[in-house]
Design a protein around this motif. Structure first.
Motif, mmCIF file in Angstrom:
data_model
loop_
_atom_site.group_PDB
_atom_site.id
_atom_site.type_symbol
_atom_site.label_atom_id
_atom_site.label_comp_id
_atom_site.label_asym_id
_atom_site.label_seq_id
_atom_site.Cartn_x
_atom_site.Cartn_y
_atom_site.Cartn_z
ATOM 1 N N GLY A 1 0.805 -1.206 0.000
ATOM 2 C CA GLY A 1 0.000 0.000 0.000
ATOM 3 C C GLY A 1 0.844 1.264 0.000
ATOM 4 N N ALA A 2 1.978 1.239 0.735
ATOM 5 C CA ALA A 2 2.853 2.422 0.782
ATOM 6 C C ALA A 2 3.571 2.639 -0.540
ATOM 7 C CB ALA A 2 3.864 2.267 1.918
ATOM 8 N N VAL A 3 4.034 1.552 -1.149
ATOM 9 C CA VAL A 3 4.754 1.661 -2.413
ATOM 10 C C VAL A 3 3.823 2.141 -3.526
ATOM 11 C CG1 VAL A 3 5.986 0.335 -4.183
ATOM 12 C CG2 VAL A 3 6.496 -0.041 -1.766
ATOM 13 N N ARG A 4 2.570 1.683 -3.499
ATOM 14 C CA ARG A 4 1.596 2.068 -4.529
ATOM 15 C C ARG A 4 0.564 3.019 -3.944
ATOM 16 N NH1 ARG A 4 0.512 -3.561 -7.925
ATOM 17 N NH2 ARG A 4 2.710 -4.008 -8.349
ATOM 18 N N ARG A 5 1.033 4.048 -3.326
ATOM 19 C CA ARG A 5 0.166 4.992 -2.630
ATOM 20 C C ARG A 5 -0.863 5.604 -3.574
ATOM 21 N NH1 ARG A 5 2.316 10.414 0.525
ATOM 22 N NH2 ARG A 5 0.292 11.030 1.410
ATOM 23 N N ASN A 6 -2.129 5.621 -3.071
ATOM 24 C CA ASN A 6 -3.269 6.211 -3.782
ATOM 25 C C ASN A 6 -3.625 5.493 -5.078
ATOM 26 O OD1 ASN A 6 -3.490 8.204 -1.794
ATOM 27 N ND2 ASN A 6 -2.074 9.568 -2.870
ATOM 28 N N SER A 7 -3.046 4.347 -5.328
ATOM 29 C CA SER A 7 -3.420 3.552 -6.499
ATOM 30 C C SER A 7 -4.673 2.738 -6.173
ATOM 31 C CB SER A 7 -2.269 2.623 -6.884
ATOM 32 O OG SER A 7 -2.097 1.621 -5.890
ATOM 33 N N PRO A 8 -5.321 2.119 -7.177
ATOM 34 C CA PRO A 8 -6.465 1.256 -6.884
ATOM 35 C C PRO A 8 -6.125 0.131 -5.904
ATOM 36 C CG PRO A 8 -6.381 1.761 -9.228
ATOM 37 C CD PRO A 8 -5.124 2.322 -8.634
ATOM 38 N N THR A 9 -4.897 -0.370 -5.998
ATOM 39 C CA THR A 9 -4.484 -1.413 -5.050
ATOM 40 C C THR A 9 -4.477 -0.878 -3.628
ATOM 41 O OG1 THR A 9 -3.108 -2.492 -6.717
ATOM 42 C CG2 THR A 9 -2.633 -2.997 -4.415
ATOM 43 N N ASP A 10 -3.918 0.303 -3.443
ATOM 44 C CA ASP A 10 -3.862 0.918 -2.111
ATOM 45 C C ASP A 10 -5.264 1.197 -1.584
ATOM 46 O OD1 ASP A 10 -2.861 2.138 0.183
ATOM 47 O OD2 ASP A 10 -2.797 4.102 -0.772
ATOM 48 N N VAL A 11 -6.134 1.713 -2.435
ATOM 49 C CA VAL A 11 -7.509 2.005 -2.014
ATOM 50 C C VAL A 11 -8.237 0.724 -1.615
ATOM 51 C CG1 VAL A 11 -9.741 2.901 -2.769
ATOM 52 C CG2 VAL A 11 -7.636 4.099 -3.416
ATOM 53 N N GLY A 12 -8.065 -0.327 -2.425
ATOM 54 C CA GLY A 12 -8.717 -1.596 -2.111
ATOM 55 C C GLY A 12 -8.226 -2.182 -0.795
ATOM 56 N N LEU A 13 -6.913 -2.123 -0.566
ATOM 57 C CA LEU A 13 -6.362 -2.632 0.692
ATOM 58 C C LEU A 13 -6.848 -1.801 1.876
ATOM 59 C CD1 LEU A 13 -2.677 -3.413 -0.375
ATOM 60 C CD2 LEU A 13 -4.477 -5.062 0.161
ATOM 61 N N SER A 14 -6.960 -0.501 1.706
ATOM 62 C CA SER A 14 -7.434 0.366 2.785
ATOM 63 C C SER A 14 -8.888 0.059 3.132
ATOM 64 C CB SER A 14 -7.287 1.841 2.388
ATOM 65 O OG SER A 14 -5.926 2.173 2.175
ATOM 66 N N ILE A 15 -9.710 -0.197 2.120
ATOM 67 C CA ILE A 15 -11.112 -0.550 2.380
ATOM 68 C C ILE A 15 -11.196 -1.888 3.109
ATOM 69 C CG2 ILE A 15 -13.296 -1.176 1.278
ATOM 70 C CD1 ILE A 15 -12.625 0.837 -0.935
#
Length: 319
Positions: free
Chosen positions: A123-137
Motif C-alpha cells: 500500500g505504501a509503495v503504490r500509494r493512492n493507487s487502486p491497489t492501495d484504495v482496495g487494501l485500505s477498504i
C-alpha cells in the motif's frame, strides 16, 4: 540494561498481583454465595454442615485473609483444585489447555504479521493507487468487524455452507493423530483470528513506511541510483518496523480476548474454553489461576517486545 529488565520484571509482578486482586474482588462481588459452587445442589445440607464446609475452605475468614492465603499458595506454584472437575489441579488443567491456545494464537498472529506487513508495504509503495484504495477498504472492514461477528460468519460460510473446514474441535474424534488433520482444524480459526490484527498492522506499516520514505536519507539513496527494491528493504523497512513491533506486542492481550471467543465458537480445547466453562460453573480456583497465567504471558510478551526494540533499531538504548 540488566537493571532495566529487572525493573520491568518487578513492575510485571506488581501488575500480576493487581490483576489477581481485581479478579478476586470481582468474583466476590458477583451475585450469589461462593459456597454454592462447592456443594452439590442435589444433596440437602444443614446450616451446620454448610458452616463446616465454609470453615474448611477458609470462606469464613475476612476477604483480605482469603486473598492473602490464595496469593501465598500461588507464589508457591499451588493454584488449588478445580471444583467441577473431580478435584483436578488447576495447574494441571492449565498445562493441558495452554498448548492449544498458544498454537491458535501463534498461528493467528503469524498470519496477521505476514499479511499485515506485506500489504502495508504494498500500500505504501503504490500509494493512492487502486491497489492501495482496495487494501485500505479491506483494512477498514477488518478493523471494524468484532471478533464474535467474524467468527460466526466465518464458521457459517466456510464450515456450514462451503464445507471447506471442520466446524469445531482440534482433531477429528476417533481418528489417529496427524499433522494434516490438525492443520485442517487450525486453519479456519487462525485465519479468522488474524483478520483484525492483520488489518491493524497493515495500516501501521503503511503509515510508518510512508513517513520513512519521505526522509532525506531515502531521497539520497534514490539520488545515488539505488534500485527502489533495495531502497525499501535496506534503508526504509527496518526503520519503519519499530512502531509495528510496538503494535504487535500490544496486540497480544487483544488476541487473548479474540482467542477466548473463537475457542468457544469452534470448541477449541484451549485456555479460552476453559475460562468460559469455569465462569459458567463458578469454578473460582480455575478462574483465578487461568487469569493469572494469561496475565503473566501478556506481561512476558511485552517485556520481550522491549527486547526486540534494540534488535530492530540499534539506536535505542535502555538503562
Amino acid at each position: 540494561m540488566l537493571r532495566y529488565y529487572l525493573n520491568r520484571l518487578l513492575v510485571g509482578a506488581a501488575m500480576l498481583v493487581a490483576l489477581s486482586l481485581l479478579v478476586f474482588v470481582l468474583l466476590r462481588l458477583a451475585p450469589g454465595d461462593p459456597i454454592d459452587a462447592y456443594i452439590n445442589p442435589n444433596v440437602a445440607m444443614s446450616q451446620e454442615d454448610m458452616a463446616a464446609v465454609r470453615s474448611r475452605l477458609g470462606l469464613d475468614q475476612p476477604l483480605p485473609v482469603q486473598y492473602a492465603a490464595w496469593l501465598a499458595s500461588a507464589a508457591r506454584g499451588d493454584l488449588g483444585f478445580s471444583l467441577q472437575r473431580n478435584g483436578d489441579t488447576v495447574l494441571g488443567l492449565i498445562g493441558e489447555r495452554i498448548g492449544p491456545t498458544l498454537l491458535l494464537m501463534g498461528a493467528g498472529l503469524a498470519i496477521a504479521i505476514v499479511i499485515g506487513i506485506a500489504t502495508g508495504i504494498l500500500g505504501a509503495v503504490r500509494r493512492n493507487s487502486p491497489t492501495d484504495v482496495g487494501l485500505s477498504i479491506a483494512a477498514f472492514f477488518g478493523i471494524s468487524s468484532p471478533a464474535f461477528l467474524t467468527a460466526l460468519v466465518g464458521l457459517y460460510v466456510f464450515s456450514v455452507l462451503l464445507r471447506w473446514a471442520p466446524s469445531g474441535g482440534m482433531l477429528t474424534p476417533g481418528a489417529p493423530f496427524s499433522v494434516t488433520d490438525l492443520l485442517r482444524h487450525l486453519i479456519l480459526p487462525a485465519l479468522l483470528l488474524s483478520i483484525g490484527h492483520a488489518a491493524l498492522i497493515m495500516r501501521y506499516m503503511r503509515a510508518s513506511l510512508l513517513e520513512v520514505l519521505n526522509q532525506d536519507y531515502v531521497r539520497t539513496a534514490r539520488a545515488k541510483g539505488v534500485k527502489e527494491f533495495w531502497v525499501i528493504v535496506k534503508h526504509a523497512l527496518r526503520n519503519a518496523l519499530l512502531p509495528v513491533v510496538t503494535l504487535i506486542g500490544s496486540t497480544i492481550g487483544i488476541a487473548v480476548g479474540g482467542a477466548i471467543f473463537l475457542e468457544s465458537v469452534f470448541n477449541w480445547p484451549g485456555m479460552g474454553l476453559l475460562l468460559v466453562n469455569a465462569v459458567s460453573t463458578r469454578d473460582y480456583p480455575v478462574i483465578m489461576g487461568a487469569t493469572l497465567v494469561v496475565g503473566a504471558c501478556v506481561i512476558v510478551v511485552n517485556i520481550l517486545t522491549d527486547v526486540a526494540y534494540a534488535a530492530v533499531d540499534p539506536r535505542i538504548k535502555v538503562g
